[in-house]
Design a protein around this motif. Structure first.
Motif, PDB file in Angstrom:
ATOM      1  N   GLU A   1      -9.334  10.956 -12.006  1.00 26.30           N
ATOM      2  CA  GLU A   1      -8.248  11.062 -12.993  1.00 26.30           C
ATOM      3  C   GLU A   1      -7.006  10.286 -12.530  1.00 26.30           C
ATOM      4  N   ARG A   2      -6.695  10.353 -11.233  1.00 30.33           N
ATOM      5  CA  ARG A   2      -5.541   9.611 -10.700  1.00 30.33           C
ATOM      6  C   ARG A   2      -5.784   8.107 -10.758  1.00 30.33           C
ATOM      7  N   ILE A   3      -7.008   7.697 -10.486  1.00 28.25           N
ATOM      8  CA  ILE A   3      -7.341   6.268 -10.541  1.00 28.25           C
ATOM      9  C   ILE A   3      -7.135   5.755 -11.959  1.00 28.25           C
ATOM     10  N   ILE A   4      -7.627   6.495 -12.950  1.00 29.79           N
ATOM     11  CA  ILE A   4      -7.462   6.094 -14.352  1.00 29.79           C
ATOM     12  C   ILE A   4      -5.988   6.108 -14.737  1.00 29.79           C
ATOM     13  N   GLU A   5      -5.261   7.119 -14.310  1.00 24.59           N
ATOM     14  CA  GLU A   5      -3.814   7.197 -14.574  1.00 24.59           C
ATOM     15  C   GLU A   5      -3.098   5.968 -14.006  1.00 24.59           C
ATOM     16  N   ASN A   6      -3.426   5.599 -12.779  1.00 21.97           N
ATOM     17  CA  ASN A   6      -2.782   4.455 -12.153  1.00 21.97           C
ATOM     18  C   ASN A   6      -3.121   3.151 -12.856  1.00 21.97           C
TER      19      ASN A   6
ATOM     20  N   PHE B   1       0.858  -1.183   0.000  1.00 22.24           N
ATOM     21  CA  PHE B   1       0.000   0.000   0.000  1.00 22.24           C
ATOM     22  C   PHE B   1       0.894   1.233   0.000  1.00 22.24           C
ATOM     23  N   SER B   2       0.338   2.313  -0.442  1.00 20.39           N
ATOM     24  CA  SER B   2       1.051   3.586  -0.607  1.00 20.39           C
ATOM     25  C   SER B   2       2.248   3.453  -1.547  1.00 20.39           C
ATOM     26  N   PRO B   3       2.059   2.790  -2.706  1.00 22.43           N
ATOM     27  CA  PRO B   3       3.181   2.597  -3.626  1.00 22.43           C
ATOM     28  C   PRO B   3       3.663   3.883  -4.289  1.00 22.43           C
ATOM     29  N   ILE B   4       2.860   4.930  -4.221  1.00 26.06           N
ATOM     30  CA  ILE B   4       3.265   6.215  -4.782  1.00 26.06           C
ATOM     31  C   ILE B   4       3.617   7.178  -3.632  1.00 26.06           C
ATOM     32  N   ALA B   5       3.813   6.602  -2.447  1.00 25.28           N
ATOM     33  CA  ALA B   5       4.246   7.364  -1.269  1.00 25.28           C
ATOM     34  C   ALA B   5       3.311   8.543  -0.968  1.00 25.28           C
ATOM     35  N   SER B   6       2.024   8.232  -0.885  1.00 20.82           N
ATOM     36  CA  SER B   6       1.012   9.250  -0.573  1.00 20.82           C
ATOM     37  C   SER B   6       1.052  10.426  -1.547  1.00 20.82           C
ATOM     38  N   GLY B   7       1.422  10.137  -2.786  1.00 19.36           N
ATOM     39  CA  GLY B   7       1.458  11.162  -3.826  1.00 19.36           C
ATOM     40  C   GLY B   7       2.827  11.766  -4.063  1.00 19.36           C
ATOM     41  N   LEU B   8       3.780  11.526  -3.169  1.00 20.16           N
ATOM     42  CA  LEU B   8       5.120  12.098  -3.327  1.00 20.16           C
ATOM     43  C   LEU B   8       5.736  11.718  -4.670  1.00 20.16           C
ATOM     44  N   LEU B   9       5.600  10.439  -5.066  1.00 21.19           N
ATOM     45  CA  LEU B   9       6.229   9.972  -6.300  1.00 21.19           C
ATOM     46  C   LEU B   9       5.467  10.359  -7.568  1.00 21.19           C
ATOM     47  N   SER B  10       4.365  11.074  -7.396  1.00 27.61           N
ATOM     48  CA  SER B  10       3.633  11.561  -8.569  1.00 27.61           C
ATOM     49  C   SER B  10       4.323  12.763  -9.189  1.00 27.61           C
ATOM     50  N   GLY B  11       5.200  13.406  -8.415  1.00 31.81           N
ATOM     51  CA  GLY B  11       5.864  14.606  -8.889  1.00 31.81           C
ATOM     52  C   GLY B  11       5.034  15.859  -8.718  1.00 31.81           C
ATOM     53  N   ARG B  12       3.855  15.715  -8.160  1.00 37.03           N
ATOM     54  CA  ARG B  12       2.961  16.865  -8.000  1.00 37.03           C
ATOM     55  C   ARG B  12       3.120  17.552  -6.645  1.00 37.03           C
ATOM     56  N   ILE B  13       3.839  16.922  -5.734  1.00 35.47           N
ATOM     57  CA  ILE B  13       4.007  17.480  -4.395  1.00 35.47           C
ATOM     58  C   ILE B  13       5.367  18.156  -4.314  1.00 35.47           C
ATOM     59  N   THR B  14       5.383  19.365  -3.806  1.00 41.03           N
ATOM     60  CA  THR B  14       6.628  20.123  -3.647  1.00 41.03           C
ATOM     61  C   THR B  14       6.810  20.429  -2.157  1.00 41.03           C
ATOM     62  N   PRO B  15       7.971  20.929  -1.765  1.00 48.89           N
ATOM     63  CA  PRO B  15       8.154  21.312  -0.356  1.00 48.89           C
ATOM     64  C   PRO B  15       7.150  22.363   0.125  1.00 48.89           C
ATOM     65  N   ASP B  16       6.537  23.082  -0.805  1.00 49.32           N
ATOM     66  CA  ASP B  16       5.585  24.126  -0.437  1.00 49.32           C
ATOM     67  C   ASP B  16       4.129  23.676  -0.505  1.00 49.32           C
ATOM     68  N   THR B  17       3.888  22.410  -0.854  1.00 47.78           N
ATOM     69  CA  THR B  17       2.517  21.918  -0.958  1.00 47.78           C
ATOM     70  C   THR B  17       1.818  21.999   0.394  1.00 47.78           C
ATOM     71  N   GLN B  18       0.628  22.562   0.381  1.00 49.11           N
ATOM     72  CA  GLN B  18      -0.227  22.621   1.571  1.00 49.11           C
ATOM     73  C   GLN B  18      -1.451  21.756   1.292  1.00 49.11           C
ATOM     74  N   PHE B  19      -1.674  20.763   2.135  1.00 44.14           N
ATOM     75  CA  PHE B  19      -2.863  19.931   1.972  1.00 44.14           C
ATOM     76  C   PHE B  19      -4.036  20.660   2.599  1.00 44.14           C
ATOM     77  N   GLU B  20      -5.136  20.726   1.871  1.00 43.32           N
ATOM     78  CA  GLU B  20      -6.234  21.629   2.216  1.00 43.32           C
ATOM     79  C   GLU B  20      -6.993  21.259   3.484  1.00 43.32           C
ATOM     80  N   LYS B  21      -7.372  20.021   3.607  1.00 42.16           N
ATOM     81  CA  LYS B  21      -8.263  19.646   4.699  1.00 42.16           C
ATOM     82  C   LYS B  21      -7.477  19.223   5.928  1.00 42.16           C
TER      83      LYS B  21
ATOM     84  N   THR C   1       3.550   9.226 -16.795  1.00 47.49           N
ATOM     85  CA  THR C   1       3.632  10.106 -15.635  1.00 47.49           C
ATOM     86  C   THR C   1       4.624   9.509 -14.635  1.00 47.49           C
ATOM     87  N   PRO C   2       5.152  10.329 -13.726  1.00 49.37           N
ATOM     88  CA  PRO C   2       6.035   9.778 -12.697  1.00 49.37           C
ATOM     89  C   PRO C   2       5.363   8.674 -11.861  1.00 49.37           C
TER      90      PRO C   2
END
Length: 180
Positions: free
Chosen positions: A174-179, A92-112, A148-149
């Motif tokens: 969209e992420r589900i389809i990408e995966n 589980f978490s093979p994309i490291a909670s989104g880290l390996l998607s390349g979409r998360i940066t050091p400045d990413t703020q999770f909304e909720k 995609t990464p």
């Protein structure tokens, strides 16, 4: 099982070990298998010592632990044990909670406030910065492969070992389809 409209469950997991010894759980799973109620069983978030104790009582079907390019502890003992004993590995978490998607940066703020990624150690600013060379490499290969990464990360995992079936999670269509 009535709501599932089936007479059996293909894979039944114990997701968190509690105070009941794993040998007793394995015995119970063996009875459920003998009764035809389940076809196989698995454990989650366990080490080789626990896996072996369970395996001695009722052979396991699957182990579901955290595993990704940045969380590779399973490679030392768990995956070799599973390979030797023909136990499937379900990371589980093979994309490291989104880290390996390349979409998360050091400045990413999770909304909720209830977004679990707010408390995932892999997504601390320090770890995001420290893992950036892996992200950069994933992006490089993704461009070369027109992917995609996240897809490259999943392909790496699928081709690294036999009997590994990652389960990436997403709430985004969209992420589900990408995966897939």
């Amino acid at each position: 099982m009535a709501r599932l409209q089936t007479g059996w469950v293909d894979l039944y997991y114990l997701h968190r070990a509690g105070s009941v010894p794993v040998e007793e759980v394995a015995e119970a799973m063996g009875r459920l298998i003998d009764e035809g109620l389940i076809r196989g069983w698995g454990l989650s978030q366990v080490d080789v010592e626990v896996i072996d104790r369970a395996q001695q009582v009722t052979p396991l079907t699957a182990i579901q632990n955290i595993y990704s390019m940045v969380e590779r502890d399973m490679e030392a003992q768990v995956i070799p044990y599973c390979l030797e004993h023909h136990i499937g590995v379900v990371p589980f978490s093979p994309i490291a909670s989104g880290l390996l998607s390349g979409r998360i940066t050091p400045d990413t703020q999770f909304e909720k406030n209830d977004d679990v990624r707010n408390w995932v150690p892999q997504l601390s600013r320090r770890n995001i910065i420290g893992n950036q060379p892996i992200i950069d490499l994933l992006k490089e290969y993704a461009e070369k492969k027109n992917a995609t990464p996240a897809q490259i990360s999943l392909a790496w995992m699928l081709h690294k070992y036999p009997h590994v079936v990652p389960i990436p999670g997403s709430k985004n269509k969209e992420r589900i389809i990408e995966n897939l």
